[in-house]
Scaffold this motif. Structure first.
Motif, PDB file in Angstrom:
ATOM      1  N   PHE A 414       0.840  -1.186   0.000  1.00 51.90           N
ATOM      2  CA  PHE A 414       0.000   0.000   0.000  1.00 51.90           C
ATOM      3  C   PHE A 414       0.880   1.243   0.000  1.00 51.90           C
ATOM      4  O   PHE A 414       2.053   1.204   0.413  1.00 51.90           O
ATOM      5  N   ALA A 415       0.296   2.331  -0.489  1.00 51.21           N
ATOM      6  CA  ALA A 415       0.962   3.619  -0.469  1.00 51.21           C
ATOM      7  C   ALA A 415       0.597   4.325   0.823  1.00 51.21           C
ATOM      8  O   ALA A 415      -0.583   4.567   1.109  1.00 51.21           O
ATOM      9  N   ALA A 416       1.588   4.635   1.637  1.00 44.93           N
ATOM     10  CA  ALA A 416       1.361   5.265   2.940  1.00 44.93           C
ATOM     11  C   ALA A 416       1.020   6.741   2.721  1.00 44.93           C
ATOM     12  O   ALA A 416       1.871   7.623   2.828  1.00 44.93           O
ATOM     13  N   GLU A 417      -0.231   7.011   2.403  1.00 47.48           N
ATOM     14  CA  GLU A 417      -0.659   8.363   2.026  1.00 47.48           C
ATOM     15  C   GLU A 417      -1.201   9.168   3.193  1.00 47.48           C
ATOM     16  O   GLU A 417      -1.232  10.401   3.136  1.00 47.48           O
ATOM     17  N   HIS A 418      -1.657   8.517   4.248  1.00 50.79           N
ATOM     18  CA  HIS A 418      -2.392   9.200   5.303  1.00 50.79           C
ATOM     19  C   HIS A 418      -1.583   9.193   6.597  1.00 50.79           C
ATOM     20  O   HIS A 418      -1.408   8.152   7.232  1.00 50.79           O
ATOM     21  N   ALA A 419      -1.087  10.363   6.972  1.00 55.00           N
ATOM     22  CA  ALA A 419      -0.300  10.466   8.195  1.00 55.00           C
ATOM     23  C   ALA A 419      -1.168  10.190   9.411  1.00 55.00           C
ATOM     24  O   ALA A 419      -2.360  10.525   9.449  1.00 55.00           O
ATOM     25  N   GLY A 420      -0.567   9.563  10.399  1.00 52.91           N
ATOM     26  CA  GLY A 420      -1.288   9.290  11.628  1.00 52.91           C
ATOM     27  C   GLY A 420      -0.920   7.929  12.182  1.00 52.91           C
ATOM     28  O   GLY A 420      -0.017   7.238  11.690  1.00 52.91           O
ATOM     29  N   ARG A 421      -1.638   7.544  13.224  1.00 56.02           N
ATOM     30  CA  ARG A 421      -1.479   6.239  13.854  1.00 56.02           C
ATOM     31  C   ARG A 421      -2.695   5.396  13.523  1.00 56.02           C
ATOM     32  O   ARG A 421      -3.829   5.843  13.708  1.00 56.02           O
ATOM     33  N   TRP A 422      -2.459   4.170  13.064  1.00 54.20           N
ATOM     34  CA  TRP A 422      -3.536   3.330  12.568  1.00 54.20           C
ATOM     35  C   TRP A 422      -3.437   1.939  13.177  1.00 54.20           C
ATOM     36  O   TRP A 422      -2.360   1.428  13.433  1.00 54.20           O
ATOM     37  N   LEU A 423      -4.594   1.347  13.362  1.00 54.99           N
ATOM     38  CA  LEU A 423      -4.667   0.042  13.990  1.00 54.99           C
ATOM     39  C   LEU A 423      -4.516  -1.074  12.963  1.00 54.99           C
ATOM     40  O   LEU A 423      -4.922  -0.944  11.807  1.00 54.99           O
ATOM     41  N   ILE A 424      -3.925  -2.178  13.377  1.00 54.07           N
ATOM     42  CA  ILE A 424      -3.904  -3.440  12.644  1.00 54.07           C
ATOM     43  C   ILE A 424      -4.662  -4.452  13.496  1.00 54.07           C
ATOM     44  O   ILE A 424      -4.413  -4.560  14.694  1.00 54.07           O
ATOM     45  N   GLU A 425      -5.568  -5.211  12.869  1.00 50.41           N
ATOM     46  CA  GLU A 425      -6.293  -6.261  13.582  1.00 50.41           C
ATOM     47  C   GLU A 425      -5.942  -7.623  13.010  1.00 50.41           C
ATOM     48  O   GLU A 425      -5.718  -7.773  11.812  1.00 50.41           O
ATOM     49  N   SER A 426      -5.934  -8.624  13.872  1.00 55.11           N
ATOM     50  CA  SER A 426      -5.718 -10.008  13.459  1.00 55.11           C
ATOM     51  C   SER A 426      -6.572 -10.911  14.332  1.00 55.11           C
ATOM     52  O   SER A 426      -6.639 -10.724  15.559  1.00 55.11           O
ATOM     53  N   VAL A 427      -7.249 -11.884  13.714  1.00 51.30           N
ATOM     54  CA  VAL A 427      -8.047 -12.829  14.485  1.00 51.30           C
ATOM     55  C   VAL A 427      -8.114 -14.155  13.738  1.00 51.30           C
ATOM     56  O   VAL A 427      -8.269 -14.192  12.514  1.00 51.30           O
ATOM     57  N   ASN A 428      -7.943 -15.250  14.466  1.00 47.38           N
ATOM     58  CA  ASN A 428      -8.087 -16.570  13.868  1.00 47.38           C
ATOM     59  C   ASN A 428      -9.561 -16.882  13.644  1.00 47.38           C
ATOM     60  O   ASN A 428     -10.434 -16.398  14.378  1.00 47.38           O
ATOM     61  N   THR A 429      -9.834 -17.717  12.654  1.00 46.61           N
ATOM     62  CA  THR A 429     -11.217 -18.092  12.359  1.00 46.61           C
ATOM     63  C   THR A 429     -11.657 -19.236  13.275  1.00 46.61           C
ATOM     64  O   THR A 429     -12.046 -20.312  12.832  1.00 46.61           O
ATOM     65  N   ASP A 430     -11.576 -18.966  14.546  1.00 44.09           N
ATOM     66  CA  ASP A 430     -11.970 -19.893  15.612  1.00 44.09           C
ATOM     67  C   ASP A 430     -12.753 -19.049  16.603  1.00 44.09           C
ATOM     68  O   ASP A 430     -12.258 -18.024  17.081  1.00 44.09           O
ATOM     69  N   TRP A 431     -13.997 -19.461  16.906  1.00 47.61           N
ATOM     70  CA  TRP A 431     -14.862 -18.617  17.718  1.00 47.61           C
ATOM     71  C   TRP A 431     -14.224 -18.237  19.050  1.00 47.61           C
ATOM     72  O   TRP A 431     -14.404 -17.128  19.561  1.00 47.61           O
ATOM     73  N   ALA A 432     -13.453 -19.136  19.634  1.00 49.79           N
ATOM     74  CA  ALA A 432     -12.858 -18.877  20.937  1.00 49.79           C
ATOM     75  C   ALA A 432     -11.589 -18.033  20.854  1.00 49.79           C
ATOM     76  O   ALA A 432     -11.076 -17.588  21.880  1.00 49.79           O
ATOM     77  N   ALA A 433     -11.074 -17.818  19.655  1.00 48.07           N
ATOM     78  CA  ALA A 433      -9.808 -17.094  19.509  1.00 48.07           C
ATOM     79  C   ALA A 433      -9.985 -15.626  19.856  1.00 48.07           C
ATOM     80  O   ALA A 433     -11.009 -15.015  19.530  1.00 48.07           O
ATOM     81  N   PRO A 434      -9.000 -15.011  20.485  1.00 44.30           N
ATOM     82  CA  PRO A 434      -9.099 -13.591  20.818  1.00 44.30           C
ATOM     83  C   PRO A 434      -8.798 -12.705  19.609  1.00 44.30           C
ATOM     84  O   PRO A 434      -7.993 -13.064  18.748  1.00 44.30           O
ATOM     85  N   ARG A 435      -9.444 -11.564  19.541  1.00 41.26           N
ATOM     86  CA  ARG A 435      -9.064 -10.540  18.566  1.00 41.26           C
ATOM     87  C   ARG A 435      -7.806  -9.853  19.081  1.00 41.26           C
ATOM     88  O   ARG A 435      -7.701  -9.521  20.265  1.00 41.26           O
ATOM     89  N   LEU A 436      -6.841  -9.639  18.182  1.00 41.76           N
ATOM     90  CA  LEU A 436      -5.566  -9.054  18.568  1.00 41.76           C
ATOM     91  C   LEU A 436      -5.321  -7.782  17.770  1.00 41.76           C
ATOM     92  O   LEU A 436      -5.800  -7.653  16.635  1.00 41.76           O
ATOM     93  N   VAL A 437      -4.573  -6.850  18.338  1.00 47.36           N
ATOM     94  CA  VAL A 437      -4.311  -5.582  17.672  1.00 47.36           C
ATOM     95  C   VAL A 437      -2.864  -5.162  17.842  1.00 47.36           C
ATOM     96  O   VAL A 437      -2.187  -5.551  18.799  1.00 47.36           O
TER      97      VAL A 437
END
Length: 443
Positions: A414-437
């Motif tokens: 991606f082209a880093a066009e927008h200055a600032g702080r941005w979140l990244i999310e990751s989650v396994n496709t398992d209902w019990a898995a935690p969402r991580l950031v």
């Protein structure tokens, strides 16, 4: 090449103010630059409130949490003034999907628990047409109730060759035998996997012969990658994740959506009156009908079908990316909360960023999934291209959400066009898995 993987977890104590401020700064209110032509509308207010939803046909309605309020449909150039009030007994952070821009008013979207707290409206200049969504469930793991997503639609100002729009919100649930639902992050033992479409167990749409319908399909799923198939229809994909793509026919009429993903598709009803086309949902295990589209007995809209639609107007993303001069980072996915990856409840602005990039630089991320199941990656603030295996090109569409198969590596740019702080999310496709950031910075 920078490696992002497990590290020793720093010990820190966070209070609720730091938590909500950190999440607000990194992810919650990306704002587009305001153009002089933007037109204001009266302020709207979303309310996080309890509601009930029947998850089985004829079943008892289950308590859930949702965002209630007026319709969120705007035109490009308008300014959406959206306030927020929390009427739930827990903190709520709105998680917006599909909005590129710069963070502003941080922490502009937060609410305190155990009381109704109204926040002043926040400005969202509607500069980018496409479907977006808001979800109150960023802090929702292991809470008392699961939370629903809320669509937001920005329409083009240019003419688009369709007769009407239909929004289809797909959501997944885990329900106990008594019909009540559990939030993600909880062991789903003794529950059934269920899905709804627009809050119903089944949906019937109708249209006239030679009518063209634009389907804005939004995944409000928490953990499931699903496929929506319109049986017997040619489905022409026009946009993915709120960004126009080169139009193409969906293979076998099926559209695959990761949690939070969106697809705009055009369908032409060319069959005779009375024809019924099933809307099927496949959750990776089996396909089942979740709705149908019926050709009505009313006269045809026109004598012949419309010609193939041209591409949708560009939203201004760059035509090319400078891969040779890109900063390259490895991002390891699929683990639990350790080291750099945190649950949203433990997130703080003081955590180290995944990476920093200068504004205008191209960033290439190697997403390495070390989990035994597919893992979903979401990038806030920017859309990205999915690169070919040899980094010698990319797919003809933009994404902000991607599911990576177990043991696989996908590269995005991606082209880093927008200055600032941005979140990244990751989650396994398992209902019990935690969402991580995590978060990243464009400077």
């Amino acid at each position: 090449m920078v490696h992002i993987g497990p590290m020793a977890s720093p010990k820190s104590t966070l209070d609720r103010r730091e938590l909500l401020a950190g999440l607000g700064a990194a992810a919650l209110a990306p704002i587009w630059p305001v153009s002089g032509a933007a037109q204001a509308r009266p302020p709207l207010t979303l309310q996080a409130k309890p509601e009930t939803l029947a998850l089985r046909p004829g079943g008892t309605a289950a308590p859930v949490w949702s965002l209630q309020g007026p319709d969120l449909t705007f035109k490009r150039g308008e300014t959406a003034e959206i306030g927020f009030a929390n009427e739930l007994p827990v903190p709520v952070v709105l998680n917006w999907r599909g909005m590129d821009g710069v963070p502003a008013h941080a922490p502009s979207r937060r609410a305190q628990p155990s009381q109704a707290v109204a926040r002043p409206p926040c400005s969202f200049p509607c500069a980018t047409p496409g479907p977006s969504s808001a979800n109150p469930g960023l802090l929702g793991d292991q809470q008392a109730q699961p939370a629903r997503a809320r669509p937001l639609i920005v329409r083009e100002t240019e003419p688009v060759a369709v007769d009407r729009d239909e929004v289809l919100l797909i959501e997944d649930w885990r329900a106990r035998p008594d019909g009540t639902a559990i939030a993600p992050g909880i062991d789903p033992k003794d529950t059934a996997s269920l899905q709804t479409i627009n809050g119903r167990t089944s949906l019937e749409l109708s249209g006239r012969t030679n009518e063209r319908i634009r389907l804005r399909i939004i995944s409000g799923c928490q953990r499931s990658v699903v496929a929506i198939k319109l049986d017997g229809l040619d489905v022409r994909v026009m946009a993915i994740d709120s960004q126009p793509s080169e139009p193409f026919q969906a293979r076998n009429g099926a559209l695959v959506l990761a949690p939070g993903g969106r697809v705009d598709a055009f369908i032409d009803l060319t069959a005779s009156a009375g024809t019924t086309n099933a809307i099927l949902l496949h959750d990776g295990k089996e396909a089942r009908p979740i709705g149908k589209l019926v050709v009505s007995s009313e006269p045809p809209v026109r004598a012949a079908p419309l010609p193939p639609a041209p591409p949708l107007p560009s939203n201004g993303l760059p035509e090319r990316l400078d891969l040779k001069g890109a900063i390259r980072i490895d991002v390891v996915l699929g683990g639990g909360p350790s080291g750099d990856w945190m649950t949203p409840a433990n997130f703080a602005e003081s955590a180290p960023p995944a990476f920093r990039a200068r504004k205008g630089r191209t960033v290439v991320l190697a997403l390495i999934n070390r989990a035994a199941v597919a893992t979903v990656f979401h990038l806030h603030g920017h859309h990205f291209r999915l690169l070919d295996r040899l980094d010698d090109g990319w797919k003809p569409y933009w994404l902000d959400t991607l599911a990576i198969e177990p043991g696989q590596t996908q590269r995005i740019a991606f082209a880093a066009e927008h200055a600032g702080r941005w979140l990244i999310e990751s989650v396994n496709t398992d209902w019990a898995a935690p969402r991580l950031v995590r978060w990243y910075a464009v400077e």
